[in-house]
Design a protein around this motif. Structure first.
Motif, PDB file in Angstrom:
ATOM      1  N   ARG A   1      -7.671   0.910   5.469  1.00  0.00           N
ATOM      2  CA  ARG A   1      -7.923   0.866   3.882  1.00  0.00           C
ATOM      3  C   ARG A   1      -6.947  -0.182   3.660  1.00  0.00           C
ATOM      4  O   ARG A   1      -7.268  -0.869   2.510  1.00  0.00           O
ATOM      5  CB  ARG A   1      -7.123   2.093   3.543  1.00  0.00           C
ATOM      6  CG  ARG A   1      -8.027   3.364   3.752  1.00  0.00           C
ATOM      7  CD  ARG A   1      -7.808   4.653   3.290  1.00  0.00           C
ATOM      8  NE  ARG A   1      -8.034   4.589   1.731  1.00  0.00           N
ATOM      9  CZ  ARG A   1      -7.404   5.484   0.855  1.00  0.00           C
ATOM     10  NH1 ARG A   1      -6.931   6.553   1.569  1.00  0.00           N
ATOM     11  NH2 ARG A   1      -7.119   5.575  -0.154  1.00  0.00           N
ATOM     12  N   THR A   2      -5.580  -0.548   4.252  1.00  0.00           N
ATOM     13  CA  THR A   2      -4.726  -1.267   3.713  1.00  0.00           C
ATOM     14  C   THR A   2      -5.379  -2.792   3.835  1.00  0.00           C
ATOM     15  O   THR A   2      -5.464  -3.688   2.924  1.00  0.00           O
ATOM     16  CB  THR A   2      -3.538  -1.501   4.424  1.00  0.00           C
ATOM     17  OG1 THR A   2      -3.019  -0.087   4.055  1.00  0.00           O
ATOM     18  CG2 THR A   2      -2.643  -2.515   4.166  1.00  0.00           C
TER      19      THR A   2
ATOM     20  N   HIS B   1      -5.156   4.496   7.739  1.00  0.00           N
ATOM     21  CA  HIS B   1      -4.513   3.665   6.575  1.00  0.00           C
ATOM     22  C   HIS B   1      -4.463   2.058   6.832  1.00  0.00           C
ATOM     23  O   HIS B   1      -4.400   1.349   5.993  1.00  0.00           O
ATOM     24  CB  HIS B   1      -2.975   4.274   6.499  1.00  0.00           C
ATOM     25  CG  HIS B   1      -2.144   3.988   7.665  1.00  0.00           C
ATOM     26  ND1 HIS B   1      -1.440   2.826   7.734  1.00  0.00           N
ATOM     27  CD2 HIS B   1      -1.859   4.796   8.699  1.00  0.00           C
ATOM     28  CE1 HIS B   1      -0.571   2.924   9.055  1.00  0.00           C
ATOM     29  NE2 HIS B   1      -0.922   4.028   9.427  1.00  0.00           N
TER      30      HIS B   1
ATOM     31  N   ALA C   1       0.771  -1.300   0.005  1.00  0.00           N
ATOM     32  CA  ALA C   1      -0.062   0.020   0.075  1.00  0.00           C
ATOM     33  C   ALA C   1       0.956   1.499   0.026  1.00  0.00           C
ATOM     34  O   ALA C   1       2.049   1.129   0.600  1.00  0.00           O
ATOM     35  CB  ALA C   1      -0.874  -0.145   1.154  1.00  0.00           C
TER      36      ALA C   1
ATOM     37  N   TYR D   1      -0.300   5.262   0.646  1.00  0.00           N
ATOM     38  CA  TYR D   1      -1.366   6.319   0.745  1.00  0.00           C
ATOM     39  C   TYR D   1      -0.600   7.715   0.721  1.00  0.00           C
ATOM     40  O   TYR D   1       0.433   7.697   1.714  1.00  0.00           O
ATOM     41  CB  TYR D   1      -2.314   5.958   1.885  1.00  0.00           C
ATOM     42  CG  TYR D   1      -2.900   4.676   1.588  1.00  0.00           C
ATOM     43  CD1 TYR D   1      -3.835   4.671   0.567  1.00  0.00           C
ATOM     44  CD2 TYR D   1      -2.646   3.838   2.595  1.00  0.00           C
ATOM     45  CE1 TYR D   1      -4.459   3.530   0.643  1.00  0.00           C
ATOM     46  CE2 TYR D   1      -3.168   2.647   2.470  1.00  0.00           C
ATOM     47  CZ  TYR D   1      -4.202   2.532   1.554  1.00  0.00           C
ATOM     48  OH  TYR D   1      -4.792   1.195   1.414  1.00  0.00           O
ATOM     49  N   THR D   2      -1.175   8.808   0.328  1.00  0.00           N
ATOM     50  CA  THR D   2      -0.760  10.223   0.700  1.00  0.00           C
ATOM     51  C   THR D   2      -1.928  11.112   1.202  1.00  0.00           C
ATOM     52  O   THR D   2      -2.824  10.751   0.985  1.00  0.00           O
ATOM     53  CB  THR D   2      -0.381  10.828  -0.675  1.00  0.00           C
ATOM     54  OG1 THR D   2      -1.396  10.747  -1.593  1.00  0.00           O
ATOM     55  CG2 THR D   2       0.864  10.138  -1.384  1.00  0.00           C
ATOM     56  N   ASN D   3      -1.173  11.948   2.448  1.00  0.00           N
ATOM     57  CA  ASN D   3      -2.371  12.837   2.748  1.00  0.00           C
ATOM     58  C   ASN D   3      -1.692  14.106   3.187  1.00  0.00           C
ATOM     59  O   ASN D   3      -0.471  14.036   3.426  1.00  0.00           O
ATOM     60  CB  ASN D   3      -3.188  12.145   3.935  1.00  0.00           C
ATOM     61  CG  ASN D   3      -2.002  11.782   5.151  1.00  0.00           C
ATOM     62  OD1 ASN D   3      -1.239  10.782   5.146  1.00  0.00           O
ATOM     63  ND2 ASN D   3      -2.065  12.605   6.232  1.00  0.00           N
TER      64      ASN D   3
END
Length: 144
Positions: free
Chosen positions: A130-131, A127, A71, A73-75
């Motif tokens: 989500r993963t 996260h 995974a 993710y960006t935020n």
């Protein structure tokens, strides 16, 4: 003009007998009371892969080797600073034998070995949720 900087955070899914290690973040800390996986900031002198191995040893006392990245993710920074966080998650393979968890008590106050579907019943850090959802939906061989 404000320059936005990138920060990298590496996390690891440690698997043992079809179950995955989750750690509860200590109350009073960032995201306190939520369940997370071992991980933390990538330091300037290391790769994300080196960081996740180091963080797993520091937070859970488990020595691992790195598997594939599962995974990314960006935020934006939740405090409004000009930062973009990149959260990378890798599969981690524990050294041979049954891993014995030794928590970093400054950061975590509990741990569990859970199936992915059991993990989704916990209050997970965003996260991590989500993963697990992504892996369950996208990877037919991911044990549930």
């Amino acid at each position: 003009m404000v320059t936005v900087r990138d920060r990298y955070v590496a996390h690891g899914l440690v698997q043992q007998g079809g179950r995955y290690l989750v750690l509860r973040r200590r109350e009073g800390r960032y995201l306190g009371g939520q369940w997370d996986i071992p991980g933390g900031a990538v330091e300037a002198h290391e790769s994300p892969q080196e960081a996740v191995v180091r963080e797993c040893a520091e937070e859970a006392g488990i020595l691992t080797t790195v598997g594939p990245q599962v995974a990314h993710y960006t935020n934006a920074d939740t405090e409004g600073r000009p930062l973009v966080f990149h959260t990378l998650t890798f599969l981690l393979n524990p050294e041979p034998g049954v891993p014995e968890v030794a928590l970093s008590v400054e950061e975590h106050d509990d741990f569990k070995w859970v199936l992915p579907r059991e993990a989704l019943e916990l209050p997970l850090v965003w996260h991590v949720e989500r993963t697990f959802r992504s892996l369950l939906a996208d990877v037919p061989h991911f044990p549930d």
